[in-house]
Design a protein around this motif. Structure first.
Motif, PDB file in Angstrom:
ATOM      1  N   LEU A 154     -12.536 -18.120 -87.380  1.00 19.78           N
ATOM      2  CA  LEU A 154     -12.767 -19.203 -86.580  1.00 19.78           C
ATOM      3  C   LEU A 154     -13.277 -18.758 -85.093  1.00 19.78           C
ATOM      4  CD1 LEU A 154     -10.803 -22.437 -87.255  1.00 19.78           C
ATOM      5  CD2 LEU A 154     -13.498 -22.288 -86.983  1.00 19.78           C
ATOM      6  N   HIS A 155     -12.540 -17.454 -84.802  1.00 21.56           N
ATOM      7  CA  HIS A 155     -12.863 -16.988 -83.458  1.00 21.56           C
ATOM      8  C   HIS A 155     -14.087 -16.104 -83.591  1.00 21.56           C
ATOM      9  CE1 HIS A 155      -8.612 -17.516 -82.970  1.00 21.56           C
ATOM     10  NE2 HIS A 155      -8.528 -16.734 -81.539  1.00 21.56           N
ATOM     11  N   ALA A 156     -14.793 -16.021 -84.610  1.00 18.91           N
ATOM     12  CA  ALA A 156     -16.084 -15.387 -84.511  1.00 18.91           C
ATOM     13  C   ALA A 156     -17.290 -16.341 -84.442  1.00 18.91           C
ATOM     14  CB  ALA A 156     -16.428 -14.685 -85.823  1.00 18.91           C
ATOM     15  N   GLN A 157     -16.996 -17.716 -84.395  1.00 18.53           N
ATOM     16  CA  GLN A 157     -18.183 -18.830 -84.321  1.00 18.53           C
ATOM     17  C   GLN A 157     -19.230 -18.453 -83.281  1.00 18.53           C
ATOM     18  OE1 GLN A 157     -16.833 -22.875 -84.283  1.00 18.53           O
ATOM     19  NE2 GLN A 157     -18.833 -23.521 -84.823  1.00 18.53           N
ATOM     20  N   LYS A 158     -18.692 -18.215 -82.136  1.00 22.72           N
ATOM     21  CA  LYS A 158     -19.535 -18.265 -81.019  1.00 22.72           C
ATOM     22  C   LYS A 158     -20.509 -17.154 -81.374  1.00 22.72           C
ATOM     23  CE  LYS A 158     -18.424 -19.447 -76.860  1.00 22.72           C
ATOM     24  NZ  LYS A 158     -17.717 -19.486 -75.604  1.00 22.72           N
ATOM     25  N   HIS A 159     -19.733 -15.831 -81.532  1.00 25.80           N
ATOM     26  CA  HIS A 159     -20.588 -14.513 -81.889  1.00 25.80           C
ATOM     27  C   HIS A 159     -21.719 -14.709 -82.893  1.00 25.80           C
ATOM     28  CE1 HIS A 159     -21.318 -10.162 -81.645  1.00 25.80           C
ATOM     29  NE2 HIS A 159     -21.100 -10.200 -82.914  1.00 25.80           N
ATOM     30  N   CYS A 160     -21.117 -15.544 -83.914  1.00 24.85           N
ATOM     31  CA  CYS A 160     -22.249 -15.626 -85.141  1.00 24.85           C
ATOM     32  C   CYS A 160     -23.326 -16.536 -84.773  1.00 24.85           C
ATOM     33  CB  CYS A 160     -21.449 -16.077 -86.496  1.00 24.85           C
ATOM     34  SG  CYS A 160     -20.416 -14.742 -87.048  1.00 24.85           S
ATOM     35  N   ASP A 161     -23.445 -17.335 -83.838  1.00 27.17           N
ATOM     36  CA  ASP A 161     -24.317 -18.175 -83.183  1.00 27.17           C
ATOM     37  C   ASP A 161     -25.356 -18.708 -84.376  1.00 27.17           C
ATOM     38  OD1 ASP A 161     -25.892 -19.100 -81.194  1.00 27.17           O
ATOM     39  OD2 ASP A 161     -27.211 -17.466 -80.815  1.00 27.17           O
TER      40      ASP A 161
END
Length: 291
Positions: free
Chosen positions: A117-124
């Motif tokens: 879930l911490h990757a959501q913004k990075h994966c865009d």
């Protein structure tokens, strides 16, 4: 249909490594050496050899060594340059010059699903690959890396992909086991996946090996699921809600670094494949077996 490509890789590396204590008390388990490289370097190299260089590593407390490993070390390079160790300089330059390694910290241990879930913004909003740091996959000669294989399957079906392999009955309780129907050779349409079942309750002997390609809707599903096995947010629980992801039997050799014996076996096997170590190590092992 818009055929999206996989351009991003997420590597969860925030676990405490309790199965490796006491060695992991002050050292990340992802930095455990396998021959002459830490585990996480093998994982990063798999992403790079699959054509993906936008990498997010989800770390945790006391994981600074991971960032340092992939950073430049000018002092070390100066020392090696004075000694004329050009081969060593090249080996550290190759990994420290990866252009796009990013880091985000999981501040509280809430499971693999929470780490992703911490990757959501990075994966865009893009599909992405997830490579767990306790598994090394090595392609057979002339074959593509596991991640590259999954990306091809994703390109064809535009669905989530889970790399699986047949696991021995006595190890089924350590894996997420899929229930699926054959789609084509070495591919299955997954109807369900059970986290660490007992062998008599397992729907098959095909277990997930820590390699995934996921679509961005996984983030909403992860927010829906409640803490499960181990009172943590489990990725498996969110995968069960996906619309029939694809199970892909990988053609790579897999080395499980998840426990001490797996780590030791991996080091021996991969060392035996190195020309500079092969003969001496064989002779040493032979003397041990003869005692």
């Amino acid at each position: 249909m818009n055929q999206e490509e996989i351009r991003k890789v997420v590597i969860p590396a925030a676990g405490l490594g309790t199965r490796f204590l006491p060695i992991t008390k002050a050292q990340p388990k992802e930095m455990l050496p396998v021959v002459d490289k830490p585990v996480i370097q093998y994982v990063v190299e798999e992403a790079l050899s699959s054509g993906i260089d936008d990498i997010l590593i989800v770390t945790g407390r006391s994981k600074r060594a991971i960032e340092d490993h992939f950073d430049n070390s000018l002092e070390l390079e100066r020392v090696l340059l004075k000694k004329g160790d050009t081969d060593l300089i090249q080996s550290i330059d190759e990994i420290s010059n990866v252009p796009d390694i990013h880091y985000i910290r999981q501040k509280e241990q809430r499971g693999l699903g929470d780490a992703i879930l911490h990757a959501q913004k990075h994966c865009d909003g893009e599909p992405f690959a997830v490579l767990l740091g306790d598994t090394i996959t090595i392609p057979h000669a002339g074959k593509e890396p596991c991640t590259a294989q999954m990306c091809k399957v994703f390109q064809k079906y535009q669905k989530g992909v889970i790399a699986v392999e047949k696991v021995p009955r006595e190890k089924i309780h350590s894996y997420g086991i899929i229930e699926g129907t054959p789609l084509e050779e070495d591919l299955y349409s997954i109807r369900d996946i059970i986290e660490k079942p007992q062998p008599e309750q397992a729907p098959s002997d095909l277990g997930a090996i820590g390699r995934y390609v996921l679509t961005p809707d996984i983030f909403d599903l992860l927010k829906e699921v409640r803490p499960g096995y181990g009172d943590e947010i489990q990725l498996t629980d969110a995968l069960r809600l996906l619309n029939e992801p694809i199970g892909m039997i990988t053609t790579c050799r897999r080395y499980d670094i998840g426990d001490k014996i797996g780590w030791m076996k991996s080091s021996i096997e991969l060392a035996l494949e190195r020309k500079e170590f092969n003969q001496s190590l064989k002779e040493f092992l032979k003397t041990l077996l003869e005692e």
